[in-house]
Design an enzyme around this catalytic site. Structure first.
Site, PDB file in Angstrom:
ATOM      1  N   SER A   1       0.812  -1.221   0.000  1.00 55.02           N
ATOM      2  CA  SER A   1       0.000   0.000   0.000  1.00 55.02           C
ATOM      3  C   SER A   1       0.836   1.256   0.000  1.00 55.02           C
ATOM      4  CB  SER A   1      -0.919   0.026   1.237  1.00 55.02           C
ATOM      5  OG  SER A   1      -1.871  -1.015   1.201  1.00 55.02           O
TER       6      SER A   1
ATOM      7  N   VAL B   1     -15.286   3.833   5.174  1.00 55.27           N
ATOM      8  CA  VAL B   1     -15.532   5.267   4.969  1.00 55.27           C
ATOM      9  C   VAL B   1     -16.900   5.525   4.326  1.00 55.27           C
ATOM     10  CG1 VAL B   1     -13.084   5.886   4.856  1.00 55.27           C
ATOM     11  CG2 VAL B   1     -14.340   5.383   2.732  1.00 55.27           C
TER      12      VAL B   1
ATOM     13  N   TYR C   1      -9.321   4.306 -16.862  1.00 57.61           N
ATOM     14  CA  TYR C   1      -9.428   4.895 -15.517  1.00 57.61           C
ATOM     15  C   TYR C   1     -10.843   5.440 -15.306  1.00 57.61           C
ATOM     16  CZ  TYR C   1      -7.650   6.811 -11.135  1.00 57.61           C
ATOM     17  OH  TYR C   1      -7.433   7.089  -9.806  1.00 57.61           O
TER      18      TYR C   1
ATOM     19  N   LYS D   1     -11.397  11.536  -8.829  1.00 53.14           N
ATOM     20  CA  LYS D   1     -10.121  12.187  -8.446  1.00 53.14           C
ATOM     21  C   LYS D   1     -10.176  13.689  -8.733  1.00 53.14           C
ATOM     22  CE  LYS D   1      -7.693   8.696  -6.830  1.00 53.14           C
ATOM     23  NZ  LYS D   1      -7.520   8.535  -5.379  1.00 53.14           N
TER      24      LYS D   1
ATOM     25  N   ILE E   1       1.804   2.625  -9.171  1.00 58.27           N
ATOM     26  CA  ILE E   1       2.572   1.730  -8.290  1.00 58.27           C
ATOM     27  C   ILE E   1       1.795   0.429  -8.185  1.00 58.27           C
ATOM     28  CG2 ILE E   1       3.401   1.383  -5.918  1.00 58.27           C
ATOM     29  CD1 ILE E   1       3.541   4.420  -5.633  1.00 58.27           C
TER      30      ILE E   1
ATOM     31  N   THR F   1       0.025  -2.011  -6.476  1.00 54.74           N
ATOM     32  CA  THR F   1      -0.563  -2.240  -5.154  1.00 54.74           C
ATOM     33  C   THR F   1      -1.808  -3.108  -5.349  1.00 54.74           C
ATOM     34  OG1 THR F   1      -2.042  -0.363  -5.384  1.00 54.74           O
ATOM     35  CG2 THR F   1       0.135   0.082  -4.418  1.00 54.74           C
ATOM     36  N   LEU F   2      -2.511  -3.391  -4.243  1.00 54.22           N
ATOM     37  CA  LEU F   2      -3.749  -4.174  -4.365  1.00 54.22           C
ATOM     38  C   LEU F   2      -4.734  -3.464  -5.287  1.00 54.22           C
ATOM     39  CD1 LEU F   2      -4.532  -5.551  -0.778  1.00 54.22           C
ATOM     40  CD2 LEU F   2      -3.826  -6.823  -2.812  1.00 54.22           C
ATOM     41  N   ALA F   3      -4.842  -2.112  -5.107  1.00 53.92           N
ATOM     42  CA  ALA F   3      -5.818  -1.345  -5.904  1.00 53.92           C
ATOM     43  C   ALA F   3      -5.423  -1.358  -7.379  1.00 53.92           C
ATOM     44  CB  ALA F   3      -5.918   0.087  -5.409  1.00 53.92           C
TER      45      ALA F   3
HETATM   46  N1  LIG Z   1      -1.380   2.445  -6.972  1.00 55.13           N
HETATM   47  C1  LIG Z   1      -1.372   3.464  -7.827  1.00 55.13           C
HETATM   48  O1  LIG Z   1      -0.948   3.362  -8.997  1.00 55.13           O
HETATM   49  C2  LIG Z   1      -1.908   4.818  -7.403  1.00 55.13           C
HETATM   50  C3  LIG Z   1      -1.447   5.971  -8.059  1.00 55.13           C
HETATM   51  C4  LIG Z   1      -1.964   7.217  -7.656  1.00 55.13           C
HETATM   52  C5  LIG Z   1      -2.890   7.295  -6.626  1.00 55.13           C
HETATM   53  N2  LIG Z   1      -3.298   6.154  -5.991  1.00 55.13           N
HETATM   54  C6  LIG Z   1      -4.256   6.299  -4.885  1.00 55.13           C
HETATM   55  O2  LIG Z   1      -3.598   5.912  -3.689  1.00 55.13           O
HETATM   56  C7  LIG Z   1      -4.590   5.554  -2.715  1.00 55.13           C
HETATM   57  C8  LIG Z   1      -4.189   4.229  -2.071  1.00 55.13           C
HETATM   58  O3  LIG Z   1      -4.288   3.201  -3.026  1.00 55.13           O
HETATM   59  P1  LIG Z   1      -3.134   2.074  -3.151  1.00 55.13           P
HETATM   60  O4  LIG Z   1      -2.658   2.096  -4.558  1.00 55.13           O
HETATM   61  O5  LIG Z   1      -2.166   2.210  -2.009  1.00 55.13           O
HETATM   62  O6  LIG Z   1      -3.923   0.714  -3.040  1.00 55.13           O
HETATM   63  P2  LIG Z   1      -4.396  -0.113  -1.742  1.00 55.13           P
HETATM   64  O7  LIG Z   1      -5.411  -1.086  -2.246  1.00 55.13           O
HETATM   65  O8  LIG Z   1      -3.221  -0.598  -0.975  1.00 55.13           O
HETATM   66  O9  LIG Z   1      -5.119   1.009  -0.845  1.00 55.13           O
HETATM   67  C9  LIG Z   1      -6.464   1.329  -1.068  1.00 55.13           C
HETATM   68  C10 LIG Z   1      -7.067   1.435   0.311  1.00 55.13           C
HETATM   69  O10 LIG Z   1      -8.421   1.880   0.198  1.00 55.13           O
HETATM   70  C11 LIG Z   1      -9.126   1.231   1.233  1.00 55.13           C
HETATM   71  N3  LIG Z   1     -10.566   1.289   1.001  1.00 55.13           N
HETATM   72  C12 LIG Z   1     -11.260   1.010  -0.143  1.00 55.13           C
HETATM   73  N4  LIG Z   1     -12.582   1.144   0.084  1.00 55.13           N
HETATM   74  C13 LIG Z   1     -12.721   1.517   1.394  1.00 55.13           C
HETATM   75  C14 LIG Z   1     -13.829   1.802   2.233  1.00 55.13           C
HETATM   76  N5  LIG Z   1     -15.089   1.721   1.775  1.00 55.13           N
HETATM   77  N6  LIG Z   1     -13.563   2.153   3.516  1.00 55.13           N
HETATM   78  C15 LIG Z   1     -12.310   2.241   3.995  1.00 55.13           C
HETATM   79  N7  LIG Z   1     -11.209   1.975   3.264  1.00 55.13           N
HETATM   80  C16 LIG Z   1     -11.440   1.617   1.977  1.00 55.13           C
HETATM   81  C17 LIG Z   1      -8.597  -0.197   1.199  1.00 55.13           C
HETATM   82  O11 LIG Z   1      -8.905  -0.888   2.393  1.00 55.13           O
HETATM   83  C18 LIG Z   1      -7.104   0.085   1.053  1.00 55.13           C
HETATM   84  O12 LIG Z   1      -6.518   0.208   2.331  1.00 55.13           O
HETATM   85  C19 LIG Z   1      -5.933   5.509  -3.466  1.00 55.13           C
HETATM   86  O13 LIG Z   1      -6.596   6.755  -3.270  1.00 55.13           O
HETATM   87  C20 LIG Z   1      -5.502   5.425  -4.924  1.00 55.13           C
HETATM   88  O14 LIG Z   1      -6.500   5.968  -5.782  1.00 55.13           O
HETATM   89  C21 LIG Z   1      -2.837   4.913  -6.349  1.00 55.13           C
HETATM   90  C1  LIG Z   2      -2.955   3.561 -12.744  1.00 54.14           C
HETATM   91  C2  LIG Z   2      -4.301   2.926 -12.505  1.00 54.14           C
HETATM   92  C3  LIG Z   2      -4.858   2.529 -11.299  1.00 54.14           C
HETATM   93  C4  LIG Z   2      -4.247   2.668  -9.934  1.00 54.14           C
HETATM   94  N1  LIG Z   2      -4.823   3.929  -9.403  1.00 54.14           N
HETATM   95  C5  LIG Z   2      -4.220   5.174  -9.858  1.00 54.14           C
HETATM   96  C6  LIG Z   2      -5.950   3.991  -8.612  1.00 54.14           C
HETATM   97  O1  LIG Z   2      -6.390   5.066  -8.248  1.00 54.14           O
HETATM   98  C7  LIG Z   2      -6.675   2.721  -8.195  1.00 54.14           C
HETATM   99  C8  LIG Z   2      -8.149   2.935  -8.451  1.00 54.14           C
HETATM  100  C9  LIG Z   2      -9.027   1.749  -8.236  1.00 54.14           C
HETATM  101  C10 LIG Z   2     -10.290   2.010  -7.747  1.00 54.14           C
HETATM  102  N2  LIG Z   2     -11.192   1.013  -7.583  1.00 54.14           N
HETATM  103  C11 LIG Z   2     -10.855  -0.259  -7.867  1.00 54.14           C
HETATM  104  C12 LIG Z   2      -9.576  -0.572  -8.352  1.00 54.14           C
HETATM  105  C13 LIG Z   2      -8.635   0.450  -8.547  1.00 54.14           C
HETATM  106  C14 LIG Z   2      -9.262  -1.998  -8.702  1.00 54.14           C
HETATM  107  C15 LIG Z   2     -10.040  -2.952  -7.822  1.00 54.14           C
HETATM  108  C16 LIG Z   2     -11.487  -2.566  -7.706  1.00 54.14           C
HETATM  109  O2  LIG Z   2     -12.389  -3.416  -7.581  1.00 54.14           O
HETATM  110  N3  LIG Z   2     -11.796  -1.240  -7.680  1.00 54.14           N
HETATM  111  O3  LIG Z   2      -6.103   2.015 -11.439  1.00 54.14           O
HETATM  112  C17 LIG Z   2      -6.381   2.045 -12.806  1.00 54.14           C
HETATM  113  C18 LIG Z   2      -7.535   1.624 -13.479  1.00 54.14           C
HETATM  114  C19 LIG Z   2      -7.568   1.761 -14.873  1.00 54.14           C
HETATM  115  C20 LIG Z   2      -6.484   2.330 -15.557  1.00 54.14           C
HETATM  116  C21 LIG Z   2      -5.330   2.759 -14.884  1.00 54.14           C
HETATM  117  C22 LIG Z   2      -5.283   2.600 -13.487  1.00 54.14           C
END
Ligand SMILES: NC(=O)c1ccc[n+]([C@@H]2O[C@H](COP(=O)([O-])OP(=O)(O)OC[C@H]3O[C@@H](n4cnc5c(N)ncnc54)[C@H](O)[C@@H]3O)[C@@H](O)[C@H]2O)c1
Ligand SMILES: Cc1c(CN(C)C(=O)CCc2cnc3c(c2)CCC(=O)N3)oc2ccccc12
Length: 263
Positions: free
Chosen positions: A19, A65, A156, A163, A192, A194-196
């Site tokens: 994360s 949240v 996206y 966002k 990056i 990550t799980l998301a």
């Molecule tokens: N990974 C990337 O490429 C990237 C790039 C830019 C921004 N981000 C942003 O960074 C932030 C963290 O994402 P990440 O990439 O570390 O992935 P992540 O999956 O590690 O973190 C996402 C977090 O959101 C939490 N979450 C989702 N729904 C929720 C809810 N209803 N209540 C409480 N918590 C909830 C999850 O439990 C998790 O801890 C997000 O806002 C994501 O949009 C990610």
């Molecule tokens: C980069 C990038 C990300 C990472 N990023 C910036 C993000 O903000 C993650 C956004 C995200 C929000 N909701 C969900 C998921 C990802 C996957 C799992 C799920 O069920 N729901 O997500 C993308 C989705 C489509 C295209 C590019 C990207």
């Protein structure tokens, strides 16, 4: 001697060791902050408790949240341990997966739009509403955003709109909380793994394209986001509020690069 010595920080959004919030917590701990965490559900609880322990913290609270009651309860519980909180980090984003794969107009739904904005954007001001009484003068709030708020990135989709709303939230919250000495900023991070990010179609291709086109010629790490988050949350950034800082290796300043095959 750390830049966050004496600071108390609540971190919302740690789910795994990959994360971004994990990188932020680690950097905050290295810089001397005292930490508290929320976890989304009981499934994540043992993992987050283990992480917290490694950062000398015993303060972990459940929080979905989507629930105003959960958010209120976090600060009611936190108040039993801390008189004030100096930093609140919001690292949460979600849209139903089916909204993030395919043509934007085709795949976007009213329900998905609502969920994406509720969880990814409203939740930030919800934390401010509940946390406001505990936020110290000289405090800071920070959220994570992405380039998709400013430009169109394939797939996206509705997350880009959420966002964009989150980034406007940063500005309106900064204007609202400035009078009580609280700063509000965002970090627009490069992609990056990550799980998301897992389960996102062709994420690996996107990472490779980012590394190729970014001026730094590589992808950034959650540790680098953590260090920038520590700076923005510290007194070193006392003059910065309402700002979105790109931590993406410079990708956002580029269009076509010399090596572009189409160039
Ligand atoms: N990974 C990337 O490429 C990237 C790039 C830019 C921004 N981000 C942003 O960074 C932030 C963290 O994402 P990440 O990439 O570390 O992935 P992540 O999956 O590690 O973190 C996402 C977090 O959101 C939490 N979450 C989702 N729904 C929720 C809810 N209803 N209540 C409480 N918590 C909830 C999850 O439990 C998790 O801890 C997000 O806002 C994501 O949009 C990610
Ligand atoms: C980069 C990038 C990300 C990472 N990023 C910036 C993000 O903000 C993650 C956004 C995200 C929000 N909701 C969900 C998921 C990802 C996957 C799992 C799920 O069920 N729901 O997500 C993308 C989705 C489509 C295209 C590019 C990207």
């Amino acid at each position: 001697m750390g830049i966050l010595d004496g600071k108390k920080a609540l971190i919302v959004g740690v789910a795994s060791k990959h994360s971004i919030a994990y990188g932020i917590a680690d950097a905050f701990h290295q810089q001397g902050a005292e930490l508290a965490f929320t976890y989304q559900n009981e499934k994540l609880r043992p993992r987050v408790e283990k992480f917290a322990e490694a950062w000398d913290s015993t303060l972990t609270f459940p929080c979905d949240v989507a629930s105003d009651e959960d958010i209120e309860q976090v600060f009611t519980d936190l108040k039993k341990h801390w008189d004030q909180v100096d930093i609140i980090v919001h690292s949460v984003g979600f849209a139903p997966a089916e909204e993030l794969d395919g043509d934007y107009v085709d795949v976007t739904t009213r329900g998905g739009f609502r969920t994406a904005h509720d969880i990814s954007a409203y939740s930030f001001v919800a934390l401010a509403k509940a946390g406001r009484p505990m936020l110290s003068d000289g405090g800071a709030m920070l959220t994570l955003t992405y380039l998709g708020a400013e430009r169109v990135l394939q797939n996206y989709n509705v997350m880009g709109l959420a966002k964009a709303s989150l980034e406007a939230n940063v500005r309106y919250m900064a204007a609202s909380l400035g009078k009580q000495g609280v700063r509000v900023n965002g970090i627009s991070a490069g992609p990056i793994k990550t799980l998301a990010a897992s389960g996102i179609k062709s994420f690996r291709k996107m990472l490779a394209e980012n590394a190729r086109r970014a001026p730094l010629g590589r992808n950034i790490t959650k540790e680098e986001v953590g260090n920038s988050a520590a700076f923005l949350s510290s007194d070193l950034a006392s003059g910065i509020t309402g700002e979105i800082m790109h931590v993406d290796g410079g990708f956002n300043i580029t269009a076509m690069s010399q090596e572009d095959p189409e160039a």
